[in-house]
Scaffold this motif. Sequence first.
Motif, PDB file in Angstrom:
ATOM      1  N   ASN A   1       3.365   4.795   3.416  1.00  0.00           N
ATOM      2  CA  ASN A   1       3.890   5.501   4.478  1.00  0.00           C
ATOM      3  C   ASN A   1       2.769   5.400   5.372  1.00  0.00           C
ATOM      4  OD1 ASN A   1       4.356   7.818   6.309  1.00  0.00           O
ATOM      5  ND2 ASN A   1       5.832   8.216   4.955  1.00  0.00           N
TER       6      ASN A   1
ATOM      7  N   TYR B   1      11.351  10.924  -2.358  1.00  0.00           N
ATOM      8  CA  TYR B   1      10.359   9.916  -2.920  1.00  0.00           C
ATOM      9  C   TYR B   1      10.283  10.078  -4.557  1.00  0.00           C
ATOM     10  CZ  TYR B   1       7.944   8.955   1.440  1.00  0.00           C
ATOM     11  OH  TYR B   1       7.413   8.357   2.532  1.00  0.00           O
TER      12      TYR B   1
ATOM     13  N   GLN C   1       8.661   7.396  -6.870  1.00  0.00           N
ATOM     14  CA  GLN C   1       8.145   6.322  -6.196  1.00  0.00           C
ATOM     15  C   GLN C   1       6.571   6.864  -6.347  1.00  0.00           C
ATOM     16  OE1 GLN C   1      10.151   6.465  -2.471  1.00  0.00           O
ATOM     17  NE2 GLN C   1      10.933   4.423  -2.988  1.00  0.00           N
TER      18      GLN C   1
ATOM     19  N   VAL D   1       3.546   6.986  -3.824  1.00  0.00           N
ATOM     20  CA  VAL D   1       3.338   6.738  -2.650  1.00  0.00           C
ATOM     21  C   VAL D   1       1.876   6.518  -2.082  1.00  0.00           C
ATOM     22  CG1 VAL D   1       3.764   7.887  -0.348  1.00  0.00           C
ATOM     23  CG2 VAL D   1       5.256   8.081  -2.067  1.00  0.00           C
TER      24      VAL D   1
ATOM     25  N   LEU E   1       7.832  13.097  -6.005  1.00  0.00           N
ATOM     26  CA  LEU E   1       7.281  11.933  -6.096  1.00  0.00           C
ATOM     27  C   LEU E   1       6.570  11.499  -7.532  1.00  0.00           C
ATOM     28  CD1 LEU E   1       3.946  12.687  -5.708  1.00  0.00           C
ATOM     29  CD2 LEU E   1       4.553  11.805  -3.155  1.00  0.00           C
TER      30      LEU E   1
ATOM     31  N   ARG F   1       9.003   3.634   6.123  1.00  0.00           N
ATOM     32  CA  ARG F   1       8.547   4.891   5.836  1.00  0.00           C
ATOM     33  C   ARG F   1       7.346   5.120   6.733  1.00  0.00           C
ATOM     34  NH1 ARG F   1       9.413   2.262   1.175  1.00  0.00           N
ATOM     35  NH2 ARG F   1      11.132   2.907  -0.214  1.00  0.00           N
TER      36      ARG F   1
ATOM     37  N   ASN G   1      12.289   7.278   6.090  1.00  0.00           N
ATOM     38  CA  ASN G   1      11.799   7.266   4.747  1.00  0.00           C
ATOM     39  C   ASN G   1      12.934   6.654   3.796  1.00  0.00           C
ATOM     40  OD1 ASN G   1      11.141   7.518   2.244  1.00  0.00           O
ATOM     41  ND2 ASN G   1      11.209   9.552   2.099  1.00  0.00           N
TER      42      ASN G   1
END
Length: 374
Positions: free
Chosen positions: A33, A48, A51, A53, A77, A289, A309
């Motif tokens: 991101n 998310y 994922q 990130v 996430l 993102r 996103n």
Amino acid sequence: MPKTAKLALEDGTVYEGYAIGAEGEVTGEAVFNTAMTGYQEILTDPSYRGQIVTMTYPEIGNYGINAIDVEHEAPSLSGFIVRADSRIFSNYRADGDLQSYLQKHNIIGLSGIDTRALVRRIRTAGAMRAVLSTTDLSDESLVNKAKESLSMVGRDLVREVMPTKAIAWNQKLDDWTEAEVGRHSRTNSAAHVVCMDFGMKWNIPRHFASRGNQVTIVPGDMSAEEIMKQNPDGVFLSNGPGDPEPLEYAQNTIRELLGQVPVFGICLGHQLLSLACGAKTFKLKFGHRGVNQPVFDIETGKVEITTQNHGFAVDEKSLPDCLEVTHRNLNDDTVAGVRHREHVAFGVQYHPEAASGPHDSHYLFERFAQKIAK
């Protein structure tokens, strides 16, 4: 002495740094991101799910964590990666630090790696399956685990983040003046918005409530019949994680709702609306993102800077005659918005609620308000 942690990608690349947050091991899709701020909103965005990130901005955690800016009850996430985690935070609204927040919610983090190199690899090779571990530090073992982990394609991640029952929503935006609330309340006249929650960010229902709407949030797998029993003036389709194509239950519901009630979709909701009308979606190489994505509004000729996103997009070549493109992503010309030619239904592939991000796209809430006003 900081504890060692490693990130391994399915292509064999391994990054070593030190652990922040919880200890353990997780798998997920490695993504990035580009936002400079808003890490708390990113952490708590259910989109998310599944994922790991990476933040491209080098220092994360410098303004701490607070109880107000969360976008969901807890992070969804799999893991969180930063170049440098600030142990000192300074903000009058902060009530805690990043590392303690990650520990509290059992999120494994990695700091001290060259995030520029990681992002460049993802941009070159595409988003990849990955494993993040503080327990297994064998490069060979970790790479094998990454290769054996589940892909994002074909998985229904929405089931893991959507609510189990309908609730009434009353919380409003905390930064609106009384004049703003009054002006938007007159526009909406207490119209009832039913939000199909596929992993919705909380700033979306805050926008509806601040505009004077009665807001009901329902699970994303609720049937059209049950939704219509709520007597909605409009139905909102929320954002959410992962691949939209496996969500046939949602597509069927949306298909039945079209023509009965105005429909507005954001992000995953936009994709599901398109699929319900007969379009197809595809997986982007590394997704969009960040909070600086330029979008062109075809109708007005204006460019808006948007928060985005998503890792999937609507395939323009597959669009049926009933849908027309209303917005385009100026970075790669992908479809960023559609509108139904016959029914009151539209969607955008970005986040007009902007938490965090620019406010260029707030007009979309006004557009929906005009369609559902009593």
